[in-house]
Scaffold this motif. Structure first.
Motif, PDB file in Angstrom:
ATOM      1  N   ARG A 189      54.687  60.424  44.318  1.00 50.13           N
ATOM      2  CA  ARG A 189      54.933  59.649  42.619  1.00 50.13           C
ATOM      3  C   ARG A 189      54.211  58.612  42.247  1.00 50.13           C
ATOM      4  N   LEU A 190      54.293  57.786  41.456  1.00 56.48           N
ATOM      5  CA  LEU A 190      53.963  56.627  41.241  1.00 56.48           C
ATOM      6  C   LEU A 190      54.776  56.261  40.238  1.00 56.48           C
ATOM      7  N   SER A 191      55.214  55.151  40.882  1.00 56.51           N
ATOM      8  CA  SER A 191      56.355  54.568  39.108  1.00 56.51           C
ATOM      9  C   SER A 191      55.579  53.733  37.985  1.00 56.51           C
ATOM     10  N   ASP A 192      56.121  53.860  37.243  1.00 52.49           N
ATOM     11  CA  ASP A 192      55.221  52.817  35.972  1.00 52.49           C
ATOM     12  C   ASP A 192      55.413  50.995  36.399  1.00 52.49           C
ATOM     13  N   ILE A 193      56.066  50.764  37.161  1.00 53.84           N
ATOM     14  CA  ILE A 193      55.692  49.431  37.040  1.00 53.84           C
ATOM     15  C   ILE A 193      54.615  49.378  38.148  1.00 53.84           C
ATOM     16  N   SER A 194      54.544  50.643  39.010  1.00 55.19           N
ATOM     17  CA  SER A 194      53.117  50.173  40.065  1.00 55.19           C
ATOM     18  C   SER A 194      51.933  50.659  39.228  1.00 55.19           C
ATOM     19  N   LEU A 195      51.933  51.222  38.426  1.00 55.47           N
ATOM     20  CA  LEU A 195      50.424  52.077  37.524  1.00 55.47           C
ATOM     21  C   LEU A 195      50.200  51.170  36.542  1.00 55.47           C
ATOM     22  N   SER A 196      50.930  50.003  36.240  1.00 63.87           N
ATOM     23  CA  SER A 196      50.992  48.718  35.410  1.00 63.87           C
ATOM     24  C   SER A 196      50.358  47.287  36.173  1.00 63.87           C
ATOM     25  N   THR A 197      50.637  47.574  37.252  1.00 64.55           N
ATOM     26  CA  THR A 197      49.832  46.730  38.219  1.00 64.55           C
ATOM     27  C   THR A 197      48.787  47.137  38.834  1.00 64.55           C
ATOM     28  N   ILE A 198      48.264  48.104  38.730  1.00 63.23           N
ATOM     29  CA  ILE A 198      47.307  48.725  39.528  1.00 63.23           C
ATOM     30  C   ILE A 198      46.187  48.116  38.249  1.00 63.23           C
ATOM     31  N   ILE A 199      46.289  48.645  36.541  1.00 64.19           N
ATOM     32  CA  ILE A 199      45.741  48.432  36.220  1.00 64.19           C
ATOM     33  C   ILE A 199      45.482  47.230  35.834  1.00 64.19           C
ATOM     34  N   LYS A 200      46.675  46.265  35.677  1.00 66.22           N
ATOM     35  CA  LYS A 200      46.500  44.506  35.533  1.00 66.22           C
ATOM     36  C   LYS A 200      45.033  43.723  37.090  1.00 66.22           C
ATOM     37  N   ASN A 201      45.307  44.603  37.695  1.00 65.46           N
ATOM     38  CA  ASN A 201      44.113  44.060  38.502  1.00 65.46           C
ATOM     39  C   ASN A 201      43.157  44.016  39.153  1.00 65.46           C
ATOM     40  N   GLU A 202      42.889  45.776  37.513  1.00 69.76           N
ATOM     41  CA  GLU A 202      41.208  45.682  37.308  1.00 69.76           C
ATOM     42  C   GLU A 202      40.656  44.610  37.178  1.00 69.76           C
ATOM     43  N   LYS A 203      39.194  43.992  37.836  1.00 69.75           N
ATOM     44  CA  LYS A 203      38.758  42.901  38.064  1.00 69.75           C
ATOM     45  C   LYS A 203      37.769  43.288  35.958  1.00 69.75           C
ATOM     46  N   ILE A 204      37.817  44.754  35.366  1.00 72.00           N
ATOM     47  CA  ILE A 204      36.639  44.815  34.607  1.00 72.00           C
ATOM     48  C   ILE A 204      38.045  44.758  33.450  1.00 72.00           C
ATOM     49  N   PHE A 205      39.146  44.631  33.262  1.00 67.43           N
ATOM     50  CA  PHE A 205      40.024  44.457  32.406  1.00 67.43           C
ATOM     51  C   PHE A 205      40.854  42.747  32.331  1.00 67.43           C
ATOM     52  N   MET A 206      39.997  42.154  33.006  1.00 70.58           N
ATOM     53  CA  MET A 206      40.047  40.449  33.174  1.00 70.58           C
ATOM     54  C   MET A 206      39.248  39.740  32.542  1.00 70.58           C
ATOM     55  N   LYS A 207      39.958  38.695  31.719  1.00 71.88           N
ATOM     56  CA  LYS A 207      38.909  38.015  31.631  1.00 71.88           C
ATOM     57  C   LYS A 207      40.195  36.349  31.494  1.00 71.88           C
ATOM     58  N   GLU A 208      38.899  35.414  32.286  1.00 71.74           N
ATOM     59  CA  GLU A 208      39.648  33.676  32.750  1.00 71.74           C
ATOM     60  C   GLU A 208      40.210  34.623  33.885  1.00 71.74           C
ATOM     61  N   ASN A 209      40.104  36.015  34.655  1.00 68.42           N
ATOM     62  CA  ASN A 209      41.552  35.554  36.137  1.00 68.42           C
ATOM     63  C   ASN A 209      42.047  36.661  35.367  1.00 68.42           C
ATOM     64  N   LYS A 210      42.532  36.793  34.069  1.00 73.76           N
ATOM     65  CA  LYS A 210      43.777  37.611  33.719  1.00 73.76           C
ATOM     66  C   LYS A 210      43.091  38.973  33.087  1.00 73.76           C
ATOM     67  N   PHE A 211      44.694  39.056  33.147  1.00 73.40           N
ATOM     68  CA  PHE A 211      44.959  40.891  32.579  1.00 73.40           C
ATOM     69  C   PHE A 211      44.351  40.838  31.054  1.00 73.40           C
ATOM     70  N   SER A 212      43.278  41.002  30.165  1.00 76.21           N
ATOM     71  CA  SER A 212      43.259  40.623  29.042  1.00 76.21           C
ATOM     72  C   SER A 212      43.516  42.291  28.498  1.00 76.21           C
ATOM     73  N   ARG A 213      45.083  42.379  27.489  1.00 76.40           N
ATOM     74  CA  ARG A 213      44.756  43.935  26.614  1.00 76.40           C
ATOM     75  C   ARG A 213      43.851  43.862  25.742  1.00 76.40           C
ATOM     76  N   ILE A 214      43.108  43.025  25.676  1.00 77.18           N
ATOM     77  CA  ILE A 214      41.632  43.474  24.319  1.00 77.18           C
ATOM     78  C   ILE A 214      40.783  44.164  25.139  1.00 77.18           C
TER      79      ILE A 214
END
Length: 424
Positions: free
Chosen positions: A39-64
């Motif tokens: 299994r992969l929990s929603d929290i773990s999935l969220s953590t994986i996505i938020k740590n992807e470099k392509i989704f970061m701006k100024e070293n922080k997760f960017s929803r945009i």
């Protein structure tokens, strides 16, 4: 938004088979993961996505940045996140199967020896053997041209194009929601059959650029054009004539391209480039045939070391003796040729050739000096990993066979055959 990528696959029967095999494999992995309770929990999935470099701006997760990625790749959040979850669960399953493997020193040594053993070889350059048979008459050249005329046609495409960016589409420099909304609108208009002029007027984009070129990016005067991105030449030649207007994305740049004219121009045999290509093709054909004859004799055990030496004397070609220090020793021969040499045992006559038949050699593997790994921790770690990868690959193949027997996958072969026939 449906963007044309710069590496489009041509759908054919072989690709359909490959896609089906991959699909069945994915289904089997999903069934086994579920059976094992991975299994992969929603929290773990969220953590994986938020740590992807392509989704970061100024070293922080960017929803945009995340939303921009989804739009550019024609995905919604639900399907993308489901795919990430599937990938992670697959990795967990593979770790479950092969994670605890520790290769023995014996297997590590085999992996080390395969790459580092020394080989004394004797070499005859087959290009010297073939030299007399690679001279072609005018009649042979003309005959080849007549039989392959279509291969010597130059196709030129005249196109109109414009690059889309935030400045000309929205009036600012940001790749924001408004930009991608307008990109979606343009894509819908193209699907509806609207041409480039209509889009230019509707979005007040000004005028388009025009040019023409062949697959090599040259115009009719054989000059390389500079007013169109050279990475997109192949894309233009994949455009369907019935749908001449497309939206293409390449390295975060967006283009509307419209093919307005296609010309087929027959080259003449007097063209030096044509003659050069014909001679090259005739050489390849001849070399391929002569090499096939030698390989056939070797496979039938009718070409041994005595025949190797005899050929050298008859053709007055010196046998070159080379010592290969390892499979990475490419000082004298190319690496792809050495890899072929290392696939055969001692006291064996073999033929090795590169993919274009430019370099072709008859080889006698005279002597092999096996190598043993020392206690250097770095070396041992490298070859232990290589040995582990080989064991894992074998284990995964066995496990795949086990899963195909464990789970029943029903395939509608009638429907599959209809799809294959459609793309013939």
């Amino acid at each position: 938004m449906r963007l044309h990528s710069t590496n489009e696959d041509v759908l054919d029967k072989n690709l359909i088979e490959k896609l089906l095999s991959n699909f069945v494999g994915e289904k089997l992995i999903a069934l086994e993961s579920e059976n094992l309770g991975i299994r992969l929990s929603d929290i773990s999935l969220s953590t994986i996505i938020k740590n992807e470099k392509i989704f970061m701006k100024e070293n922080k997760f960017s929803r945009i940045e995340y939303e921009k990625f989804l739009v550019e790749n024609s995905q919604n959040a639900a399907s993308f996140e489901a795919n990430i979850s599937k990938q992670v669960k697959t990795e967990q399953l593979f770790n479950f199967i092969g994670g605890g493997i520790v290769p023995s020193k014996f297997l590590v040594n085999i992996a080390y020896d395969k790459i580092n053993q020394k080989r004394n070889i004797q070499v005859i350059n087959l290009n010297d053997v073939f030299k007399q048979k690679l001279k072609f008459s005018i009649e042979q050249i003309e005959s080849y041209f007549e039989q392959n005329k279509d291969a010597f046609k130059n196709i030129y495409k005249s196109v109109k194009f414009i690059q889309l960016n935030p400045k000309n589409l929205t009036g600012n420099d940001e790749y924001n929601d408004l930009f991608f909304q307008k990109m979606d609108e343009i894509d819908d208009l193209i699907v509806e059959g609207k041409n480039l002029n209509y889009i230019l007027d509707k979005f007040n984009l000004g005028s388009a650029n025009s040019t023409n070129f062949n697959k090599l990016g040259k115009n009719k005067n054989s000059k390389i054009i500079n007013d169109f991105p050279n990475e997109l030449f192949a894309n233009v030649f994949n455009i369907n004539e019935e749908e001449p207007t497309v939206l293409i994305e390449h390295k975060d740049k967006y283009f509307i391209v419209e093919v307005i004219k296609i010309e087929n121009i027959q080259k003449e045999i007097s063209d030096e480039t044509v003659k050069k290509e014909i001679l090259s093709n005739l050489e390849k054909q001849t070399k391929r045939k002569l090499i096939a004859e030698i390989i056939s004799k070797i496979n039938k055990n009718n070409f041994k070391k005595a025949d190797f030496d005899k050929l050298s004397k008859e053709k007055n070609i010196v046998i070159k003796k080379i010592k290969l220090e390892s499979q990475n020793d490419n000082i004298v021969l190319k690496k792809e040729l050495i890899k072929q040499i290392y696939a055969y045992p001692e006291k064996k006559v073999i033929v090795v050739a590169d993919i274009d038949f430019r370099e072709n050699f008859l080889i006698y593997v005279d002597k092999i000096e096996n190598a043993s790994i020392n206690k250097n921790p770095d070396d041992y770690k490298i070859y232990s990993h290589l040995s582990k990868v080989k064991i894992e690959k074998s284990l995964y193949n066995t496990y795949d066979s086990y899963l195909r027997k464990k789970y029943k996958i029903n395939i509608n072969y009638n429907a599959l055959d209809n799809v294959k026939n459609y793309f013939r």
